[in-house]
Each structure stands twice: as C-alpha cells, then as structure tokens.
Motif scaffolding. Sequence first.
Motif, PDB file in Angstrom:
ATOM      1  N   THR A  62       5.108   0.904 -12.792  1.00 26.98           N
ATOM      2  CA  THR A  62       4.447  -0.038 -11.891  1.00 26.98           C
ATOM      3  C   THR A  62       4.397   0.508 -10.468  1.00 26.98           C
ATOM      4  OG1 THR A  62       5.127  -1.906 -13.257  1.00 26.98           O
ATOM      5  CG2 THR A  62       4.506  -2.395 -10.978  1.00 26.98           C
ATOM      6  N   GLU A  63       5.479   1.093 -10.011  1.00 23.64           N
ATOM      7  CA  GLU A  63       5.518   1.647  -8.652  1.00 23.64           C
ATOM      8  C   GLU A  63       4.533   2.803  -8.500  1.00 23.64           C
ATOM      9  OE1 GLU A  63       6.162   1.668  -4.810  1.00 23.64           O
ATOM     10  OE2 GLU A  63       6.984   0.159  -6.156  1.00 23.64           O
ATOM     11  N   THR A  64       4.443   3.652  -9.494  1.00 23.72           N
ATOM     12  CA  THR A  64       3.473   4.755  -9.467  1.00 23.72           C
ATOM     13  C   THR A  64       2.055   4.204  -9.428  1.00 23.72           C
ATOM     14  OG1 THR A  64       4.995   6.184 -10.679  1.00 23.72           O
ATOM     15  CG2 THR A  64       2.664   6.813 -10.706  1.00 23.72           C
ATOM     16  N   ALA A  65       1.763   3.194 -10.248  1.00 28.76           N
ATOM     17  CA  ALA A  65       0.433   2.579 -10.270  1.00 28.76           C
ATOM     18  C   ALA A  65       0.112   1.951  -8.916  1.00 28.76           C
ATOM     19  CB  ALA A  65       0.354   1.526 -11.373  1.00 28.76           C
ATOM     20  N   LYS A  66       1.077   1.292  -8.316  1.00 27.57           N
ATOM     21  CA  LYS A  66       0.863   0.651  -7.018  1.00 27.57           C
ATOM     22  C   LYS A  66       0.496   1.678  -5.951  1.00 27.57           C
ATOM     23  CE  LYS A  66       3.061  -2.584  -3.762  1.00 27.57           C
ATOM     24  NZ  LYS A  66       2.211  -2.136  -2.711  1.00 27.57           N
ATOM     25  N   LYS A  67       1.175   2.808  -5.936  1.00 27.16           N
ATOM     26  CA  LYS A  67       0.864   3.874  -4.964  1.00 27.16           C
ATOM     27  C   LYS A  67      -0.562   4.390  -5.167  1.00 27.16           C
ATOM     28  CE  LYS A  67       5.593   5.415  -4.258  1.00 27.16           C
ATOM     29  NZ  LYS A  67       6.599   6.417  -4.572  1.00 27.16           N
ATOM     30  N   THR A  68      -0.946   4.591  -6.423  1.00 24.81           N
ATOM     31  CA  THR A  68      -2.308   5.060  -6.733  1.00 24.81           C
ATOM     32  C   THR A  68      -3.341   4.031  -6.285  1.00 24.81           C
ATOM     33  OG1 THR A  68      -1.479   6.318  -8.621  1.00 24.81           O
ATOM     34  CG2 THR A  68      -3.843   5.812  -8.602  1.00 24.81           C
ATOM     35  N   LEU A  69      -3.095   2.765  -6.599  1.00 27.79           N
ATOM     36  CA  LEU A  69      -4.036   1.707  -6.235  1.00 27.79           C
ATOM     37  C   LEU A  69      -4.127   1.527  -4.723  1.00 27.79           C
ATOM     38  CD1 LEU A  69      -3.060  -0.677  -9.118  1.00 27.79           C
ATOM     39  CD2 LEU A  69      -5.341   0.286  -8.780  1.00 27.79           C
ATOM     40  N   ASP A  70      -3.010   1.627  -4.026  1.00 25.79           N
ATOM     41  CA  ASP A  70      -3.034   1.536  -2.560  1.00 25.79           C
ATOM     42  C   ASP A  70      -3.893   2.650  -1.969  1.00 25.79           C
ATOM     43  OD1 ASP A  70      -1.451  -0.757  -2.336  1.00 25.79           O
ATOM     44  OD2 ASP A  70       0.419   0.377  -2.116  1.00 25.79           O
ATOM     45  N   LYS A  71      -3.813   3.849  -2.561  1.00 20.14           N
ATOM     46  CA  LYS A  71      -4.638   4.968  -2.081  1.00 20.14           C
ATOM     47  C   LYS A  71      -6.117   4.688  -2.324  1.00 20.14           C
ATOM     48  CE  LYS A  71      -5.449   9.929  -2.547  1.00 20.14           C
ATOM     49  NZ  LYS A  71      -6.869   9.714  -2.321  1.00 20.14           N
ATOM     50  N   TYR A  72      -6.453   4.163  -3.500  1.00 20.02           N
ATOM     51  CA  TYR A  72      -7.850   3.808  -3.781  1.00 20.02           C
ATOM     52  C   TYR A  72      -8.369   2.789  -2.768  1.00 20.02           C
ATOM     53  CZ  TYR A  72      -8.155   6.105  -8.406  1.00 20.02           C
ATOM     54  OH  TYR A  72      -8.221   6.997  -9.423  1.00 20.02           O
ATOM     55  N   VAL A  73      -7.573   1.776  -2.463  1.00 25.38           N
ATOM     56  CA  VAL A  73      -7.984   0.755  -1.502  1.00 25.38           C
ATOM     57  C   VAL A  73      -8.207   1.389  -0.129  1.00 25.38           C
ATOM     58  CG1 VAL A  73      -7.234  -1.316  -0.253  1.00 25.38           C
ATOM     59  CG2 VAL A  73      -6.970  -1.190  -2.740  1.00 25.38           C
ATOM     60  N   ALA A  74      -7.295   2.242   0.292  1.00 18.09           N
ATOM     61  CA  ALA A  74      -7.437   2.910   1.594  1.00 18.09           C
ATOM     62  C   ALA A  74      -8.694   3.775   1.624  1.00 18.09           C
ATOM     63  CB  ALA A  74      -6.198   3.757   1.886  1.00 18.09           C
TER      64      ALA A  74
END
Length: 159
Positions: A62-74
């Motif tokens: 979940t933490e890895t996915a969150k980091k990836t998704l935060d990058k996509y949003v940015a």
Amino acid sequence: MLQQYKHILVPVDGSYEAELAFKKAVAVAKRNDADLHLVHVVDTRAFQNISSFDTSMVEQVTETAKKTLDKYVADAKADGLDKIDYAIEYGAPKTIIARDVPRDNDTDLIMIGATGLNAVERLLIGSVTEYVTRTAVCDVIVVRTDLDNQPAKAAHPAE
C-alpha cells in the motif's frame, strides 16, 4: 454534439503500459474538462497462500502504491490538470476496475493499458484488460501507444 467524457478512470499498477494510459488520460481529461480518477488495486488473493501472512506485507504494498499515485498526481498537476484524485482498493482487480469503481464514481470512460505487470495471472485466468473491455458498464479505451502514437514496444525496448 460531440461525445464528452466527464469522469475518467485509469487503473495503474506500476507497469509501463499503465503509465502510457495515464499520460493519454491526462490529455483526454484536459480536452474534455473532465476529472481523472486513478485506482490501484492490491490483489489480496496474492496473499491467500502465504502461511506467514502478516498485515505488514499489505501495508508495504500500500505504501509503495501511495508513493506511485502521489507522483502521478503531481505529474498531472504539473501538466495543468487540477481535477485528479486516486484510491487504493483491495480485492480482485477485474471486478473492482470493471464494475465497483465505475459505479461508485459515475465513470463514463476507462482508459487502461493493454497489459499489466502480472504475466502469470494473464496466462492462468486471463487479463484484467480483456475482462474490463468485455464487462465494463462504460466506454473503455485500451492504450497501446505512447503520446506520439508509437507502439509501446518500440518506445520501451527493454521488453
């Protein structure tokens, strides 16, 4: 009247093809003044056969996915798209992507990569993309090319 999409869903799993779908979805969302909803599904079935199953494994994924998704949003915001959010879901990716998330978010378009990360699942039980194209309740675009409409394989020679 031209078709205009308002609620676009992009499933992302960290694969190159999912990134292509994301990039194209940002462009479509900007043209349509649509909101973009990203979803990453943690396939909990993958943890069923692990005898030492422990919640720290799910937390790490979940933490890895969150980091990836935060990058996509940015990245999307840097490209001028403000209406973007994401969710991390748990369960069977096929039904979550094809039915659950679209129903809950009033999705009118799913943009999905042609293939994802899990080759074993593709061989044994069929691809998520194939299932989504057959059963989704809204339009589905399968992304096979980059932003210059070049085949994904040519743009990504490592595969």
